[in-house]
Design a protein around this motif. Structure first.
Motif, PDB file in Angstrom:
ATOM      1  N   MET A 148     -15.445  -3.408 -16.008  1.00  0.00           N
ATOM      2  CA  MET A 148     -15.155  -3.640 -14.583  1.00  0.00           C
ATOM      3  C   MET A 148     -15.515  -2.381 -13.792  1.00  0.00           C
ATOM      4  N   SER A 149     -16.272  -2.524 -12.714  1.00  0.00           N
ATOM      5  CA  SER A 149     -16.664  -1.356 -11.938  1.00  0.00           C
ATOM      6  C   SER A 149     -15.514  -0.901 -11.042  1.00  0.00           C
ATOM      7  N   ALA A 150     -15.452   0.405 -10.799  1.00  0.00           N
ATOM      8  CA  ALA A 150     -14.379   0.958  -9.979  1.00  0.00           C
ATOM      9  C   ALA A 150     -14.601   0.588  -8.514  1.00  0.00           C
ATOM     10  N   PRO A 151     -13.521   0.266  -7.783  1.00  0.00           N
ATOM     11  CA  PRO A 151     -13.673   0.007  -6.356  1.00  0.00           C
ATOM     12  C   PRO A 151     -13.998   1.300  -5.618  1.00  0.00           C
ATOM     13  N   THR A 152     -14.513   1.173  -4.399  1.00  0.00           N
ATOM     14  CA  THR A 152     -14.914   2.352  -3.633  1.00  0.00           C
ATOM     15  C   THR A 152     -13.726   2.992  -2.930  1.00  0.00           C
ATOM     16  N   ARG A 153     -13.692   4.302  -2.981  1.00  0.00           N
ATOM     17  CA  ARG A 153     -12.651   5.073  -2.297  1.00  0.00           C
ATOM     18  C   ARG A 153     -12.801   4.895  -0.779  1.00  0.00           C
TER      19      ARG A 153
ATOM     20  N   GLN B 209      -9.254  -0.450  -1.669  1.00  0.00           N
ATOM     21  CA  GLN B 209      -8.814  -1.766  -1.209  1.00  0.00           C
ATOM     22  C   GLN B 209      -7.743  -2.339  -2.142  1.00  0.00           C
ATOM     23  N   LYS B 210      -7.837  -2.011  -3.429  1.00  0.00           N
ATOM     24  CA  LYS B 210      -6.848  -2.509  -4.399  1.00  0.00           C
ATOM     25  C   LYS B 210      -5.455  -1.965  -4.105  1.00  0.00           C
TER      26      LYS B 210
ATOM     27  N   LEU C 267       0.768   4.609  -4.676  1.00  0.00           N
ATOM     28  CA  LEU C 267      -0.436   3.890  -5.076  1.00  0.00           C
ATOM     29  C   LEU C 267      -1.689   4.730  -4.853  1.00  0.00           C
ATOM     30  N   THR C 268      -2.510   4.784  -5.880  1.00  0.00           N
ATOM     31  CA  THR C 268      -3.812   5.432  -5.795  1.00  0.00           C
ATOM     32  C   THR C 268      -4.696   4.783  -6.855  1.00  0.00           C
ATOM     33  N   THR C 269      -5.977   5.023  -6.753  1.00  0.00           N
ATOM     34  CA  THR C 269      -6.888   4.476  -7.761  1.00  0.00           C
ATOM     35  C   THR C 269      -7.545   5.627  -8.499  1.00  0.00           C
ATOM     36  N   HIS C 270      -7.051   5.897  -9.692  1.00  0.00           N
ATOM     37  CA  HIS C 270      -7.570   7.031 -10.468  1.00  0.00           C
ATOM     38  C   HIS C 270      -9.063   6.881 -10.711  1.00  0.00           C
ATOM     39  N   ASP C 271      -9.466   5.641 -11.004  1.00  0.00           N
ATOM     40  CA  ASP C 271     -10.873   5.355 -11.291  1.00  0.00           C
ATOM     41  C   ASP C 271     -11.798   5.796 -10.150  1.00  0.00           C
ATOM     42  N   ALA C 272     -11.282   5.732  -8.910  1.00  0.00           N
ATOM     43  CA  ALA C 272     -12.108   6.033  -7.740  1.00  0.00           C
ATOM     44  C   ALA C 272     -11.771   7.396  -7.139  1.00  0.00           C
TER      45      ALA C 272
END
Ligand SMILES: C[C@H](O)[C@H](O)[C@H]1CNC2=NC(N)=NC(=O)C2=N1
Length: 96
Positions: free
Chosen positions: A1-6, A82-83, A72-77
């Motif tokens: 799964m590709s990471a969402p954009t920051r 948006q997630k 909430l944060t997205t480590h991958d990005a």
């Protein structure tokens, strides 16, 4: 799964206007929820856990008695995506 954009700071601030109770703290979306009892706080966490698992996106959270604190944060990005906005929105809906 590709990471969402920051998202940019402007995009995050614009989105925060529609996210009741959430703020930006230490680069993460942050909110504290308070419930009438521990059971209701834990019920909220159980419901949101199912949403998170279905999204493949998981909260950093902390529970003491009737309070649930969420970051909430997205480590991958490497930032907020948006997630995170979607999970915050779902948390607000479940807490009503
Ligand atoms: C591989 C898997 O998709 C990643 O580890 C996912 C899982 N859940 C996640 N949750 C959150 N909050 N941030 C992430 O970057 C993240 N990454």
């Amino acid at each position: 799964m590709s990471a969402p954009t920051r998202l940019s700071a402007d995009e995050v601030n614009a989105a925060l206007r529609d996210l009741n109770g959430w703020s930006l703290e230490n680069g993460k979306l942050h909110r504290q929820f308070q419930f009438p009892s521990f059971i209701e706080a834990f019920g909220f966490m159980s419901s949101l856990a199912l949403v998170a698992e279905a999204m493949g996106h998981h909260p950093e959270w902390f529970n003491v008695y009737n309070r649930v604190t969420i970051d909430l944060t997205t480590h991958d990005a490497g930032g907020i995506t948006q997630k995170d906005l979607e999970l915050a929105q779902r948390a607000n809906q479940l807490a009503r």
